[in-house]
Enzyme design. Structure first.
Site, PDB file in Angstrom:
ATOM      1  N   ARG A  13      45.210 111.108 -36.640  1.00 30.05           N
ATOM      2  CA  ARG A  13      44.599 109.817 -36.852  1.00 30.05           C
ATOM      3  C   ARG A  13      43.369 109.701 -37.468  1.00 30.05           C
ATOM      4  O   ARG A  13      43.423 109.359 -38.591  1.00 30.05           O
ATOM      5  CB  ARG A  13      44.577 109.039 -35.250  1.00 30.05           C
ATOM      6  CG  ARG A  13      44.388 107.705 -35.486  1.00 30.05           C
ATOM      7  CD  ARG A  13      42.755 107.085 -35.646  1.00 30.05           C
ATOM      8  NE  ARG A  13      41.948 107.622 -34.829  1.00 30.05           N
ATOM      9  CZ  ARG A  13      40.512 107.478 -34.975  1.00 30.05           C
ATOM     10  NH1 ARG A  13      40.100 106.941 -35.956  1.00 30.05           N
ATOM     11  NH2 ARG A  13      39.731 108.134 -34.218  1.00 30.05           N
ATOM     12  N   ASP A  14      42.332 110.258 -36.947  1.00 31.49           N
ATOM     13  CA  ASP A  14      40.976 110.104 -37.602  1.00 31.49           C
ATOM     14  C   ASP A  14      41.137 110.858 -39.053  1.00 31.49           C
ATOM     15  O   ASP A  14      40.342 110.345 -39.932  1.00 31.49           O
ATOM     16  CB  ASP A  14      39.912 110.758 -36.726  1.00 31.49           C
ATOM     17  CG  ASP A  14      38.492 110.190 -36.650  1.00 31.49           C
ATOM     18  OD1 ASP A  14      38.388 109.559 -38.060  1.00 31.49           O
ATOM     19  OD2 ASP A  14      37.719 110.500 -36.132  1.00 31.49           O
ATOM     20  N   HIS A 210      33.464 112.356 -28.385  1.00 28.07           N
ATOM     21  CA  HIS A 210      33.934 112.490 -29.669  1.00 28.07           C
ATOM     22  C   HIS A 210      32.675 112.712 -30.562  1.00 28.07           C
ATOM     23  O   HIS A 210      31.640 111.810 -30.994  1.00 28.07           O
ATOM     24  CB  HIS A 210      34.601 111.168 -29.996  1.00 28.07           C
ATOM     25  CG  HIS A 210      34.985 110.865 -31.567  1.00 28.07           C
ATOM     26  ND1 HIS A 210      36.231 111.140 -31.944  1.00 28.07           N
ATOM     27  CD2 HIS A 210      34.513 110.603 -32.715  1.00 28.07           C
ATOM     28  CE1 HIS A 210      36.450 110.870 -32.984  1.00 28.07           C
ATOM     29  NE2 HIS A 210      35.252 110.877 -33.789  1.00 28.07           N
ATOM     30  N   HIS A 212      30.931 114.268 -34.138  1.00 29.80           N
ATOM     31  CA  HIS A 212      30.961 114.887 -35.470  1.00 29.80           C
ATOM     32  C   HIS A 212      30.033 116.158 -35.864  1.00 29.80           C
ATOM     33  O   HIS A 212      29.037 116.426 -35.171  1.00 29.80           O
ATOM     34  CB  HIS A 212      30.481 113.653 -36.533  1.00 29.80           C
ATOM     35  CG  HIS A 212      31.649 112.656 -36.517  1.00 29.80           C
ATOM     36  ND1 HIS A 212      31.981 111.785 -37.565  1.00 29.80           N
ATOM     37  CD2 HIS A 212      32.787 112.500 -35.798  1.00 29.80           C
ATOM     38  CE1 HIS A 212      32.800 111.099 -37.414  1.00 29.80           C
ATOM     39  NE2 HIS A 212      33.351 111.502 -36.252  1.00 29.80           N
ATOM     40  N   CYS A 243      33.519 114.115 -44.329  1.00 31.87           N
ATOM     41  CA  CYS A 243      32.277 113.268 -43.804  1.00 31.87           C
ATOM     42  C   CYS A 243      31.948 112.358 -45.085  1.00 31.87           C
ATOM     43  O   CYS A 243      31.670 113.160 -45.853  1.00 31.87           O
ATOM     44  CB  CYS A 243      31.514 113.983 -43.104  1.00 31.87           C
ATOM     45  SG  CYS A 243      30.061 112.763 -42.962  1.00 31.87           S
ATOM     46  N   ASN A 252      34.722 115.132 -38.044  1.00 30.75           N
ATOM     47  CA  ASN A 252      34.829 115.590 -36.745  1.00 30.75           C
ATOM     48  C   ASN A 252      34.375 117.084 -36.552  1.00 30.75           C
ATOM     49  O   ASN A 252      34.619 117.652 -37.754  1.00 30.75           O
ATOM     50  CB  ASN A 252      36.322 115.330 -36.315  1.00 30.75           C
ATOM     51  CG  ASN A 252      36.611 113.867 -36.399  1.00 30.75           C
ATOM     52  OD1 ASN A 252      36.163 113.158 -35.349  1.00 30.75           O
ATOM     53  ND2 ASN A 252      37.580 113.491 -37.169  1.00 30.75           N
TER      54      ASN A 252
END
Lengths: 310, 310
Positions: A13-14, A210, A212, A243, A252
């Protein structure tokens, strides 16, 4: 310290929503299958956003249906609003998560909703979930995004995050997660905020971080979370998607590095590292030229490395 | 947790000895001066190895003499043996450090000395230091290298590391440091080993960690060290020198990322981050084409970032 943790893979997804190329549906399925077979027990497989906005996510219902056939896998989808939640419920997800930006400026700019409007949306979704027959109710989580700072507002009030977390729980969500959307978090802040929010909403209602790796602190922040009893960490295989604020940096945290750290520490992830490291090949083949990140994949496992987990 | 820590910049030694190009003496001086002016209070400026072996280090005596003129700077040099120690003492270093490989195979292969021979060398150096007139005695430290594992032997016995640390202290060194030469360390191992060694030799005789970021765990390992009272962390500006085992990965942890993490946490390093980030330009200009690493330099500081240190 937690003896075992859950890694929630968010790459499909991300990661995929952040790259321009559209990964073919069959490649997505192969990726999700291979990662589930490596022992990953939770995967965010897609997002129920309008396909016109994110063509990369147009096949999410099909991917959910496929992922549901895999054994021992919790199938998660991101939803932007009530409409997305209806689609997610229809698709039969195990869990759905809505991002709720703690920076009101960011929220208005991103989804054109201020905080009261977002809380109303969250309540409508919680009501939708409650109205489902038992056994068909997905777990509903709110991701408190930009919780550690915002690229528009700068610092975000920690008290405000705790208040909004409480409001989300009151609106009927099962739990909240804390998201370092911007890569601003530091370990001391993770410690403080996890403590404060758990204190307000209850220790069992904040289990997920979550994080990064925008400024290289991702795994250090995991350490702080572990010590505060966080049991689920989102991560992306190969740091896919990068990013936008930092060329050369993963967005992530990288699943491979996270699993290596935890397993090396004797914390059980249930994941076979050798199998996990091979899953990258699927992404590399399906998205040629897309940079993949991670230190452990480059360096390999230490000589004589053994899982020390019980 | 420690309210302030010392960053020991090792780039002019560890970084430069790992790149093929020889940095001009004037560029080294400019680098050291700029970094000292940014507030870095300890710099390992070179190594007293034979210039035939490492031409990059041929000007170390001149660099030491120059660095000694800078205010508020502890000038450190690496020494491989007694001969190097004699040169370091003559040059007037504030501190000298000898690597002592915990893997005997690695020690024999690298410096052709087994553990008893290394301990004899360490004792001879400690005697040399003791024989200096007061005020001219450099601080003498042993770096316990390959302490977290060896690329030849694999795992290294933690009990053996503690025994050798004790033997080094008995031989007369002021303190030992722990070095993750191979990038094998994980946070749980850092915690265990720091505790065990401090327990054996005394809490005040282990203050320094030399960590690598080979598998991305460098800053997570710093977190573990901080919690065990470690007060000095080695780091290299721009991660100069890279990692021979992992293309694309820095060897040493990156000074910029380490300082960002600590300052963001409210731990005082005494370093001005904005000034520090500009020092990279000196290295980039003096070593064109040499890759520099670090996440914070790419991403920049968070919007509204403030030093929270007292």
């Amino acid at each position: 310290m937690t003896p075992s943790v859950t890694i929630s893979e968010v790459g499909p997804r991300d990661g995929l929503q952040s790259v321009d190329a559209v990964m073919p549906t069959e490649a997505k399925k192969a990726w999700i299958k291979a990662e589930a077979e490596a022992g990953v027990s939770e995967i965010e497989v897609g997002s129920f956003v309008p396909p016109t906005l994110l063509p990369q996510m147009a096949d999410t219902a099909e991917i959910v249906a496929y992922a549901k056939t895999l054994p021992d896998l919790d199938v998660v989808a991101l939803i932007p609003n009530l409409k997305g939640a209806e689609r997610a419920v229809a698709a039969g997800v195990d869990k759905m998560s809505i991002p709720f930006s703690m920076s009101e400026t960011h929220s208005i700019k991103n989804v054109r909703k201020d905080h009261p409007a977002m809380l109303a949306e969250i309540k409508a979704i919680a009501d939708l979930v409650a109205a489902q027959p038992e056994g068909r109710r997905p777990h509903f989580e709110v991701g408190l995004s930009t919780a550690f700072g915002c690229t528009i507002e700068g610092p975000v009030s920690e008290d405000q995050v705790a208040r909004l977390a409480e409001a989300a729980i009151e609106a009927g969500v099962a739990e909240v997660g804390l998201s370092d959307t911007t890569g601003y978090a530091n370990p001391a802040q993770v410690t403080r905020m996890v403590r404060q929010i758990k204190g307000v909403i209850g220790a069992d209602k904040l289990n997920t971080l979550h994080l990064h790796n925008t400024r290289g602190l991702g795994l250090a922040n995991v350490m702080a979370g572990l010590e505060e009893g966080i049991t689920t960490f989102d991560a992306s295989l190969g740091g896919l998607g990068g990013c936008p604020f930092a060329p050369g940096a993963s967005g992530n945290i990288v699943t491979e590095d996270l699993v290596f750290m935890l397993e090396a520490m004797g914390i059980n992830t249930g994941i076979d590292l050798d199998k996990l490291l091979k899953v990258r090949d699927i992404i590399a083949a399906a998205l040629p030229g897309e940079p993949l990140y991670g230190f452990t994949p480059d360096a390999g496992l230490p000589l004589g490395f053994e899982r020390t987990a019980a």
